[in-house]
Scaffold this active site. Structure first.
Site, PDB file in Angstrom:
ATOM      1  NE  ARG A   1      -6.844   2.766   4.304  1.00 15.89           N
ATOM      2  CZ  ARG A   1      -7.249   4.001   3.984  1.00 15.89           C
ATOM      3  NH1 ARG A   1      -6.393   5.007   3.973  1.00 15.89           N
ATOM      4  NH2 ARG A   1      -8.513   4.229   3.679  1.00 15.89           N
TER       5      ARG A   1
ATOM      6  CE1 TYR B   1       6.131 -37.700 -23.539  1.00 14.26           C
ATOM      7  CE2 TYR B   1       8.210 -37.873 -24.705  1.00 14.26           C
ATOM      8  CZ  TYR B   1       7.151 -38.473 -24.053  1.00 14.26           C
ATOM      9  OH  TYR B   1       7.122 -39.832 -23.890  1.00 14.26           O
TER      10      TYR B   1
ATOM     11  CG  MET C   1      -5.624  -2.690  12.947  1.00  9.73           C
ATOM     12  SD  MET C   1      -4.785  -1.284  13.649  1.00  9.73           S
ATOM     13  CE  MET C   1      -4.510  -0.309  12.183  1.00  9.73           C
TER      14      MET C   1
ATOM     15  CB  CYS D   1       3.013 -40.378 -19.373  1.00 11.45           C
ATOM     16  SG  CYS D   1       3.665 -41.897 -18.700  1.00 11.45           S
TER      17      CYS D   1
ATOM     18  N   GLY E   1      -6.146 -10.780   8.308  1.00 14.26           N
ATOM     19  CA  GLY E   1      -5.834 -11.126   9.690  1.00 14.26           C
ATOM     20  C   GLY E   1      -5.111  -9.984  10.384  1.00 14.26           C
TER      21      GLY E   1
ATOM     22  CB  SER F   1       7.429 -42.103 -20.535  1.00 13.37           C
ATOM     23  OG  SER F   1       6.349 -41.293 -20.144  1.00 13.37           O
TER      24      SER F   1
ATOM     25  CE  LYS G   1      -3.527  -0.228   2.884  1.00  7.65           C
ATOM     26  NZ  LYS G   1      -4.784  -0.504   2.182  1.00  7.65           N
TER      27      LYS G   1
ATOM     28  NE  ARG H   1      -6.936  -3.995  -4.078  1.00  6.42           N
ATOM     29  CZ  ARG H   1      -7.457  -4.383  -2.934  1.00  6.42           C
ATOM     30  NH1 ARG H   1      -6.689  -4.649  -1.898  1.00  6.42           N
ATOM     31  NH2 ARG H   1      -8.759  -4.517  -2.804  1.00  6.42           N
TER      32      ARG H   1
ATOM     33  CG  HIS I   1     -10.379 -46.198 -11.164  1.00  5.75           C
ATOM     34  ND1 HIS I   1     -11.705 -46.106 -11.503  1.00  5.75           N
ATOM     35  CD2 HIS I   1      -9.761 -46.850 -12.184  1.00  5.75           C
ATOM     36  CE1 HIS I   1     -11.886 -46.691 -12.671  1.00  5.75           C
ATOM     37  NE2 HIS I   1     -10.726 -47.159 -13.098  1.00  5.75           N
TER      38      HIS I   1
END
Lengths: 910, 910
Positions: free
Chosen positions: B119, B882, B130, B862, B128, B795, B49, B363, B479
């Site tokens: 702030r 890959y 202030m 894979c 959480g 693989s 901020k 922001r 599964h």
């Protein structure tokens, strides 16, 4: 990259070597007349037999002269498309000349023919290869010469007959039976039974029939030229190197196929030349007991073959001492010389030809474990060998024979099935098919053998009272195998031939039907299942054995601890030399009759409070268990593992419940009972897992239910503190199982340390203790540096580690692992011996990483591998502090640990 | 060792740093009057901020002046036993002076008081902590001053009231309700509903009651001295850094606790000062659609709080354009400037005080996936950002939203349970409890949702026809989850709240009872189970999305393939940009109705001949499957894995058979049927395993039953050859699963190569093909150099690898893994994202060893991780060729692969 380089270098060297052989090296090594060109050191070139003959010749032992064609020639033979090198004939001729000169006879001579034997001989003794051809050099004419020389026509024709028979079989590949049929027919003709009763005329007729058979079968005449005979015999020896049987044997025993075999050509001597001739075999000491006394047997006027044929009963060698004192003394002198020379018990063959003694072979004698230990200890005392050498010589696994009863080797037994030899020793008793029946029958003082498809923790009570265990399924580290070894009970597992029907209380195998209370015997050392009661021998631990084991302790660097759960096992372990407990499986205490209901109460608890109430009831039991252990171990460290198995192991089986409920429902009865069973089933289902081995167990239990770890820590430290108050030394080491991440370990350590400190404060006493972890999850080894930041010791759980590194469930993999080993896909069972390449690699990594963080980290292993000699040596090599194994394997581990220091000898056992 | 060193260095530096702070560094950074001492680059010191306020000030945006106390002061505060550094007051006074000068008011002045907001502001936005105190500086006297200054007593008293209320709550820790009760009581007295209806007298009375409440609750008077107020507020902000909630959040998000928070003290501006004042919030573009148009809302004569309270309906920002064109233009100008400056959509707050516009915050704006892609593409076209930057900005997992229907976010839904979001997308339909019922109901054109305890391969047919799947058990790679993701069907697993009774066809949850054919909806993206039919949105793939994905392809180095078993899935994969099939699970073809009976025939075969006969029947099916795949993939490589699952998966369940037999027996009927079932049971039992995941599966099947591999190889190469004959390009890559040793691979490769060569000879055609292996067993990675001597590609099967490296069964571990994550023992689910420390380490080892033997070894993965962004980046880093993943995750993998090259941005999503 360095590996690739190395391979190249090796290849180069090989090519060079081949060149050298063909161009420069000699092919043949002579022995005879007290001098030989070779010796024991040229075993690679001469093979075992050839080297032995050369060595004996050199040390002045009377050996019939001859020569050895080297193994390099065998390789050349294969290189040259199965033909002998050109130079060879010339060298053979030269060497034959030398022999002829020494024995004053001539190869192929029609008046005074030299006869030779031709034998194969590789570096390692190898069944499947061609064995022996005797009497080579005989033909129509030389046989006549032999008659003239010996004045014994029957002997000469019989020798000729034998030669043709052997040559036809081993060189020309004609089936033995073809020749035997001819002899049998002749004997029937004369209605005689013994070969010896055949007359000269008969032999002559047999010889001509043999020749015709050879012509008809091989298409060629039996060769009359002795030089041709010799060449063919040599080629036959070389060819036999690549027999399918020989190839299979080499593969099985990892013998390189490029070693090749040598060929030994040696002057024949005859123990069957009359009353003044004999032949025999013997050992320099008793191979069964180790007693220092010549041991053996002989036959007058006979050839080696006749001893084997078993037609005449040989005489004990003691008889020779009485009947032929001179010969006996000579033999004693020579064999003592051999033993002093080789510094080990010798197994020898000898022949006396017309009063003259010849040694035909000597080699290291096979012996029983009992004899091996006694001989080693005696030889140290005789200053023949050092203690280190004695230790090198004993095969650790052989010690097993000394620790368990064995089946009397002389007993006639009927073997009905073969399984895996899971826990050594022999046992006989009545069959039972359930733990309950085992307990019942054992209570009436019967020896029971528990037979099951497989065992599980429910069966513990039955296993504990059985004298032996037999299962149809499971591998070397299945539940049955592990528990049986722990209890020292003989056990066979994975005996897949037997079909077990537990419900009907019967098992069948090969047509036999065996019912409850039928008698069987099992040999857990060999895996044989035997019909009826087999007689057993209870071996005594001799004084030499104790002495020997003390020597191993002086030498080894590795500590040896025991896996023991109860005081009884711990006592046994101490007797066998354990220096602590490396693994106490607390859950084994949970299966006792008085505890299981409380354990179930704890598991079925619906709230934390209910669970804690049940745990509080368990506390006094655990505490007294630990107190017992600490007291027995008298100040040795005791490593206690917190609860490890999945909780459903303590509940009834899901399937059983399902069947019970289905039956109750079908009968439409007892709705109350159905409800109760269904609610139990619900919890069992909740806890049931597809792969319990990879499920909610180990520290994962203690993390989700911290009150469990808390109770166990309390039991450990209250027990320890109470003893410490009595000035007793206690060394608890709390071990957290199945840790895979640092956070898991920290979570559990925090509980243990908190409870320990609270308890010590309460008792106003301080105890040294450690909190460490099992390294059995691959990830724990991979991140061992992290884990060592908190763990005060490591103990490798090699069973689980092997399971996960290979992806083999030890309960299921039995089937395909056996297939794998039989088909050469695995060289050995990785649950029996550590797979050094894979599992060992990750363990070594764990050791290195762990010590990188904590240089003084104490590290051991507590898997089943802790009692496997190869694995023990590996543990020494990677720098572990101790191994821990079943009490009954402690002497084995002690010996293997000593061998890790002094080395071990490739050794032939009985 | 280097690690230890590094830690030491860091420690040293830290000590030094602390010294520097306390002695030299300034504590406070001023902003105002068009210039600021800080900026975006000092985010560490100023927090998000504070840095934003400074940055805005510097680029000429009108921001009320103020100053930021740095995060270092927060650390000093904790270092000094929770007290502020002495020098701080002096610095505060200096900075207040500057502010006073700019705004021409004085802090604490009784005539012209300066009011400020206080702030917190850490580097990362953190719930959480202030939040805000407004109107600080007011007391009895300054309130009077404010009245004089504004001529608005109601405004002044209301401001004072608000200040005391906030101060009492956030600084003094008095419960909010204490103050609300006082206001409520006052409103009840007057029977009014709105705060706005309270009169000045009411407010005065409320103020004095507030003060008394504060005295009674905190024991001290409400502080009148504005400097004391300020100091207390600053301390309160610092203290809130170590709130339990803040600590928990940091732990969860792995934010270091030594960052500290800054404190922003800023001149108050009021949007509620009359008709010429207003307050609002907005986005520079539409955060939902991405449209390039100012988006937001505002309230006339109001404070920020009032917008949140929702009492008055705010106006759309378009209204401002019409009503206050001047202000709108100014706002547009400023927000454009902000967007150009920050190069991203901005989420801003503004206030107009008596006609003057102030920006209070800006922001980066959160946005939907849809908007994120459109904005990124638009900004590239606007030349605001590069393509690389566009790629960096999109969170790959967000793309999921674009690939599946979603629950209409505006729809009111009743969520009845929460499970694991296993496969994204929304679906509504009628509940069924078995695969058979699913097929039946789906045949009558109904949308069905399959609800089961868990699924297994038997359920495939039902899963394939369902629009959604819900299971009570299982984890992210169970599964159900794997199959559903593969099929692109929304799925929730591990929804343990629901109690499923499959037999009775009912499930219960939180008092609801849901029966077959009842309607539910599932949100597979969030894991929510919804009662009834929820309305869904079918998102269109806009042109920008396609364009964006092309950019990723230009940048990424990693190939992206699909896990696809059937042509339909392969087609989908091609649409999503797959460059090949990385995993075709042949066994999925075995479960089809017309094949399962043949598969069972094969399994139940008693001889090799019977087995081969059954395999011959399967051959044409497999062949046509492979032909279909090859044709769809048009020359892209197709990796086909030989049979992997244990055989018992294809047979009925043991339990079901047991129950059936028990029932039949109890009824004492149909002895024939009992016999048949019993013989089936015998085979099922023979095949049943304790831990099938570690049992007889993968290449272990093909080794023991070589005829299976042979049939599959035949099907692959006959299919390939037939297409090759038609001049079609086919690139088969045969992959052997579950290899742990070189010998296993050699055994299977030999079969495949032999069949391939025979088949090509038969068809007279040559095809390029590879034979490689999955690396999924830890041992394979550990000995990858050996295996690479034979394997032509690797693989990594990261599912199994994770199972074995952790020792977690993915089917069972759901329960404790969830507990582990909730309790911080695991940072994330290793089945979702690769555990780089452990699993990743062994994979990297495998890559290195494999390439050491075969430098051009093609390597992919894979496992399910192939579609997880973090894991894809890891794969790039260790040099894989890959990744292969479910078709529906291909765009995600493509983006993640591109981010692996250009980097990724920590990004806030909607």
């Amino acid at each position: 990259m360095p590996k690739v380089k190395k391979a190249k270098v090796r290849k180069k060297r090989k090519t060079k070597k081949v060149k050298t052989i063909s161009e420069k090296r000699k092919h043949i090594y002579f022995f005879g007349g007290g001098k030989a060109q070779g010796g024991e050191k040229l075993k690679d070139l001469l093979g075992g037999k050839g080297a032995g003959l050369a060595e004996m010749t050199n040390i002045g032992v009377p050996v019939p002269p001859g020569f050895t064609i080297s193994t390099e020639v065998c390789n050349l033979f294969y290189k040259n498309d199965m033909s002998l090198p050109q130079k060879l004939n010339k060298e053979i001729a030269e060497n034959l000349k030398k022999v002829e000169k020494l024995v004053r006879a001539k190869f192929g001579d029609t008046k005074n023919p030299l006869l030779v034997s031709v034998r194969s001989g590789a570096k390692f003794s190898m069944p499947g290869m061609m064995d022996t051809i005797l009497n080579l050099g005989l033909n129509e004419k030389t046989t006549e010469g032999l008659i003239q020389k010996t004045k014994n026509d029957r002997f000469a024709y019989d020798s000729y007959r034998r030669f043709i028979q052997m040559f036809g079989n081993v060189v020309l590949g004609i089936d033995k039976s073809e020749f035997e049929k001819i002899i049998e027919k002749k004997k029937e003709e004369h209605r005689i039974k013994m070969d010896a009763s055949l007359l000269v005329e008969d032999l002559k007729d047999i010889i001509s029939k043999f020749k015709r058979k050879i012509k008809s079968k091989s298409g060629e005449d039996f060769p009359q030229d002795p030089f041709v005979q010799l060449e063919m015999a040599i080629e036959a020896v070389f060819k036999s190197w690549n027999n399918p049987r020989a190839i299979h044997y080499r593969k099985l025993n990892q013998i390189p196929s490029n070693l090749g075999t040598a060929v030994n050509i040696q002057t024949m001597v005859f123990g069957n030349m009359g009353e003044n001739s004999l032949t025999g075999v013997g050992f320099t000491r008793n191979p069964s007991t180790g007693e220092k006394k010549l041991f053996g047997e002989y036959l007058d006027n006979a050839q080696g073959e006749d001893v084997v044929a078993g037609i005449r009963t040989p005489k004990q060698i003691e008889k020779l001492e009485k009947e032929r004192t001179d010969l006996f003394k000579k033999l004693l002198f020579i064999t003592k010389k051999l033993e002093r020379h080789y510094k080990d018990i010798q197994d020898f063959e000898f022949t006396v030809q017309e009063g003259k003694l010849y040694m035909l072979q000597t080699r290291t004698g096979k012996r029983t474990a009992h004899a091996a230990v006694k001989i080693a200890v005696d030889m140290v005392k005789e200053k023949l060998i050092s203690k280190q050498e004695a230790i090198r010589r004993i095969e650790p696994s052989q010690l097993d024979q000394l620790l368990h009863p064995i089946i009397d080797p002389d007993a006639k037994v009927e073997i009905i099935a073969q399984g895996l030899a899971a826990s050594p020793g022999a046992a006989s008793g009545k069959i039972v098919f359930s733990a309950e029946d085992a307990v019942k029958l054992a209570n009436s003082e019967e020896n029971v053998i528990l037979v099951r498809k497989e065992t599980n923790p429910d069966d513990i009570s039955g296993m504990a009272v059985a004298v032996g265990i037999l299962t149809a399924r499971g591998g070397m580290t299945s539940h049955a195998a592990v528990v049986a070894r722990g209890m020292g009970i003989p056990c066979i597992v994975g005996c897949e031939e037997i079909r077990v029907n537990e419900e009907r209380k019967v098992f069948t195998v090969k047509g036999y039907i065996l019912r409850e209370k039928d008698n069987i015997s099992i040999n857990g050392t060999t895996g044989e299942v035997i019909l009826g009661i087999a007689s057993t021998i209870q071996p005594a631990l001799t004084g030499e054995f104790g002495e020997f084991m003390e020597w191993t302790d002086q030498i080894r660097k590795l500590g040896v601890r025991a896996n023991a759960d109860i005081p009884k096992d711990a006592e046994q372990a101490i007797k066998f030399g354990a220096e602590g407990i490396g693994l106490c499986r607390t859950e084994h205490m949970f299966f006792a009759k008085d505890r299981l209901p409380i354990v179930r109460e704890m598991i079925l608890a619906k709230t934390k409070e209910e669970r804690e109430a049940a745990l509080n009831k368990l506390l006094p039991f655990q505490k007294s268990d630990f107190k017992g252990l600490f007291e027995v171990m008298k100040g040795f460290p005791v490593t206690i593992r917190t609860l490890d198995p999945p909780l459903h192991e303590f509940l009834p089986k899901k399937e059983d419940l399902l069947v019970e409920i289905a039956e109750l429902k079908a009968k439409n009865e007892e709705p109350e009972k159905i409800k109760e069973k269904e609610s139990l089933l619900a919890r069992v289902e909740e806890l049931s897992e597809f792969n319990p081995m990879l499920g909610h167990r180990g520290c994962r239990l203690g993390i989700v239910y911290p009150e469990m770890t808390e109770m166990q820590a309390k039991a450990i430290f209250e027990a320890a503190c109470e003893l410490a108050k009595q000035k007793k030394v206690v060394v608890p080491e709390v071990m957290i199982p199945l840790v895979g991440t640092l956070e898991e370990f920290k979570n559990q350590k925090e509980i243990v340390v908190r409870v320990a400190e609270e308890t010590m404060k309460k008792y106003k006493v301080r105890i040294k203790y450690l909190v460490g972890t099992m390294i059995e999850i691959p990830r724990a080894s991979l991140t061992a540096d992290e884990i060592a930041s908190e763990a005060e010791f490591f103990s490798f759980g090699t069973n689980d580690m092997t399971q996960m590194v290979y992806g083999y469930s030890r309960d299921d993999a039995g089937k395909f692992i056996r297939y794998y080993i039989e088909h050469g896909i695995l060289p050995f069972d990785p649950f029996v011996s550590i797979d050094q390449k894979g599992v060992g690699q990750i363990i070594a990594m764990g050791v290195k990483k762990g010590r990188s963080k904590r240089p003084d980290l104490k590290i051991g292993i507590c898997g089943e591998h802790g009692g496997d000699p190869e694995s023990v040596i590996f543990c020494h090599e990677i720098g572990l502090d101790y191994v821990s194994c079943s009490p009954y394997r402690i002497p084995i581990a002690r010996l293997a640990a000593a061998q890790a220091v002094v080395g071990r000898q490739a050794y032939t056992t009985v």
